[in-house]
Design a protein around this motif. Structure first.
Motif, short mmCIF file in Angstrom:
data_model
loop_
_atom_site.label_atom_id
_atom_site.label_comp_id
_atom_site.label_asym_id
_atom_site.label_seq_id
_atom_site.Cartn_x
_atom_site.Cartn_y
_atom_site.Cartn_z
N ILE A 7 13.59 39.63 -28.33
CA ILE A 7 12.11 39.61 -28.40
C ILE A 7 11.53 38.85 -29.43
CG2 ILE A 7 9.96 41.22 -28.66
CD1 ILE A 7 11.45 43.40 -26.98
N ARG A 8 12.03 39.18 -30.63
CA ARG A 8 11.43 38.52 -31.71
C ARG A 8 11.85 36.66 -31.56
NH1 ARG A 8 11.77 40.53 -37.67
NH2 ARG A 8 10.70 41.93 -36.43
N GLY A 14 6.52 31.12 -28.98
CA GLY A 14 5.22 31.29 -28.51
C GLY A 14 5.18 31.98 -26.93
N HIS A 15 6.05 32.79 -26.58
CA HIS A 15 6.17 33.33 -25.40
C HIS A 15 5.43 34.80 -25.61
CE1 HIS A 15 8.53 30.47 -23.59
NE2 HIS A 15 9.38 30.52 -24.45
#
Length: 100
Positions: A7-8, A14-15
């Protein structure tokens, strides 16, 4: 730990990321996204998740998408047919009025 790291990394590139603790929550998130019209570009699932594993979750999401697409197509077809019938009735009324 791997989920948090992924996730990080995705956020740093930029997602927009939404995570879930298990497959059943992921399926529910996907259903809500479909209802609201906010579709996901990619869904990542681990093969071993609690409550519902990744392959089962993906299968449920696919079945739900097929059902929604089928219902939308059917609704559009019914709407088109109903509008066509309505137009046909109006044309018949005009023709009957002008023939008298």
């Amino acid at each position: 730990m791997n989920r948090k790291l992924l996730i990080r990394v995705l956020q740093n590139h930029g997602h927009t990321v939404e995570g879930s603790e298990d497959g059943s929550i992921g399926v529910e998130q996907a259903r809500q996204a479909i209802y609201t019209g906010t579709l996901y570009g990619t869904i990542l699932c681990d093969s071993q998740m609690p409550v519902m594993d990744g392959p089962t979750a993906i299968q449920e999401i696919r079945q739900f998408v097929k059902l929604v697409v089928w219902k939308r197509r059917r609704f559009e077809r019914l709407k088109r047919d109903w509008n066509g019938t309505k137009i046909f009735r109006n044309l018949c009324r005009v023709k009957q009025c002008s023939s008298h």
